[in-house]
Design an enzyme around this catalytic site. Structure first.
Site, mmCIF file in Angstrom:
data_model
loop_
_atom_site.group_PDB
_atom_site.id
_atom_site.type_symbol
_atom_site.label_atom_id
_atom_site.label_comp_id
_atom_site.label_asym_id
_atom_site.label_seq_id
_atom_site.Cartn_x
_atom_site.Cartn_y
_atom_site.Cartn_z
ATOM 1 N N HIS A 44 -3.817 1.151 7.926
ATOM 2 C CA HIS A 44 -2.475 1.754 7.855
ATOM 3 C C HIS A 44 -2.478 2.965 6.909
ATOM 4 O O HIS A 44 -1.944 4.024 7.235
ATOM 5 C CB HIS A 44 -1.482 0.678 7.365
ATOM 6 C CG HIS A 44 -0.071 1.141 7.237
ATOM 7 N ND1 HIS A 44 0.948 0.663 8.043
ATOM 8 C CD2 HIS A 44 0.518 2.030 6.405
ATOM 9 C CE1 HIS A 44 2.087 1.264 7.709
ATOM 10 N NE2 HIS A 44 1.856 2.090 6.709
ATOM 11 N N GLU A 45 -3.116 2.804 5.750
ATOM 12 C CA GLU A 45 -3.095 3.886 4.751
ATOM 13 C C GLU A 45 -4.000 5.058 5.166
ATOM 14 O O GLU A 45 -3.640 6.217 4.961
ATOM 15 C CB GLU A 45 -3.502 3.355 3.373
ATOM 16 C CG GLU A 45 -2.635 2.220 2.825
ATOM 17 C CD GLU A 45 -1.142 2.486 2.888
ATOM 18 O OE1 GLU A 45 -0.705 3.654 2.816
ATOM 19 O OE2 GLU A 45 -0.379 1.508 3.038
ATOM 20 N N HIS A 64 -2.142 7.155 7.480
ATOM 21 C CA HIS A 64 -1.210 8.065 6.807
ATOM 22 C C HIS A 64 -1.894 9.389 6.440
ATOM 23 O O HIS A 64 -1.292 10.452 6.528
ATOM 24 C CB HIS A 64 -0.673 7.444 5.512
ATOM 25 C CG HIS A 64 0.582 6.636 5.703
ATOM 26 N ND1 HIS A 64 1.730 7.157 6.250
ATOM 27 C CD2 HIS A 64 0.873 5.350 5.393
ATOM 28 C CE1 HIS A 64 2.671 6.220 6.274
ATOM 29 N NE2 HIS A 64 2.177 5.107 5.768
ATOM 30 N N GLY A 99 0.831 -1.196 0.000
ATOM 31 C CA GLY A 99 0.000 0.000 0.000
ATOM 32 C C GLY A 99 0.862 1.242 0.000
ATOM 33 O O GLY A 99 2.053 1.182 0.365
ATOM 34 N N CYS A 105 6.247 -0.469 6.683
ATOM 35 C CA CYS A 105 5.842 0.783 6.040
ATOM 36 C C CYS A 105 6.983 1.230 5.121
ATOM 37 O O CYS A 105 8.142 1.226 5.535
ATOM 38 C CB CYS A 105 5.579 1.845 7.107
ATOM 39 S SG CYS A 105 5.132 3.451 6.418
ATOM 40 N N LEU A 106 6.639 1.617 3.905
ATOM 41 C CA LEU A 106 7.675 2.016 2.949
ATOM 42 C C LEU A 106 8.417 3.278 3.399
ATOM 43 O O LEU A 106 9.509 3.553 2.917
ATOM 44 C CB LEU A 106 7.070 2.230 1.556
ATOM 45 C CG LEU A 106 6.528 0.959 0.876
ATOM 46 C CD1 LEU A 106 5.837 1.310 -0.436
ATOM 47 C CD2 LEU A 106 7.640 -0.051 0.635
ATOM 48 N N GLN A 164 3.080 9.964 1.339
ATOM 49 C CA GLN A 164 4.366 9.268 1.256
ATOM 50 C C GLN A 164 5.165 9.639 0.011
ATOM 51 O O GLN A 164 6.364 9.357 -0.060
ATOM 52 C CB GLN A 164 4.167 7.750 1.308
ATOM 53 C CG GLN A 164 3.665 7.255 2.664
ATOM 54 C CD GLN A 164 3.501 5.759 2.673
ATOM 55 O OE1 GLN A 164 2.479 5.241 2.215
ATOM 56 N NE2 GLN A 164 4.508 5.047 3.163
HETATM 57 ZN ZN ZN Z 1 3.073 3.297 5.595
#
Ligand code: ZN
Length: 186
Positions: free
Chosen positions: A130-131, A134, A46, A88-89, A51
């Protein structure tokens, strides 16, 4: 279509609540396309617009071979919780136990402005939470239990990517985000 650089923890855009999308235009479709391409190249499950430095309420996912996107989401969560590890990226290589609701129903819009509902359990539910976090400036370290968070903070301080941010003078003081959790998880 273009792969965008992913912002790491320490970038203020990651702890700033994003704005709702108002115009469902060509630029928005380009954003969804860039997000999808960047997520797939990473690769990740995701990716949210902040991000890649865009403060809008848009995210994409790639879970169980289903790619999707959602705009201006709101979430309904089950009381039942799930255990599991999460990454998480924006925190390269960090994977920690993070409690989440077992089931999530996300209501929002697709890139054409049509209302859609996405319903998921387990990994998809985890991803939707999670998204959406963000978009509220909330990060997964804020959702961890105290013990995992402590270990995660230590790993962040010792990481190369965070060290690089310190050298550039862009590293933040590490502390848990002060943002409220917007009633999620209830
Ligand atoms: Zn993340």
């Amino acid at each position: 279509m273009a792969i965008q650089p992913i912002r790491f923890f320490g970038d203020p855009v990651l702890v700033t609540p994003a704005s709702p999308v108002v115009d469902f235009d060509r630029e928005l479709r380009q954003l969804v396309s860039d997000l999808t391409e960047t997520m797939q190249a990473a690769p990740g499950a995701g990716l949210a617009a902040p991000q890649i430095g865009v403060p809008l309420r848009v995210f994409v996912w790639d879970v169980d071979d289903e790619i999707g996107h959602l705009i201006n989401p709101s979430l309904d969560l089950s009381d039942e919780m799930q255990e599991g590890e999460e990454g998480c990226l924006s925190f390269p290589n960090l994977v920690y136990e993070t409690p989440r609701a077992f089931r999530a129903v996300a209501k929002g819009f697709n890139m054409h402005g049509e209302p859609i509902v996405v319903e998921g359990t387990e990994l998809l539910a985890r991803c939707l939470q999670h998204e959406t976090d963000h978009l509220n400036g909330v990060l997964f370290i804020d959702r961890m239990g105290a013990e995992s968070r402590k270990l995660a903070m230590k790993e962040i301080r010792e990481s190369e990517w965070f060290g690089a941010a310190i050298e550039k003078g862009t590293a933040p003081t590490i502390k848990v985000s002060p943002h409220s959790t917007f009633g999620l998880g209830t």
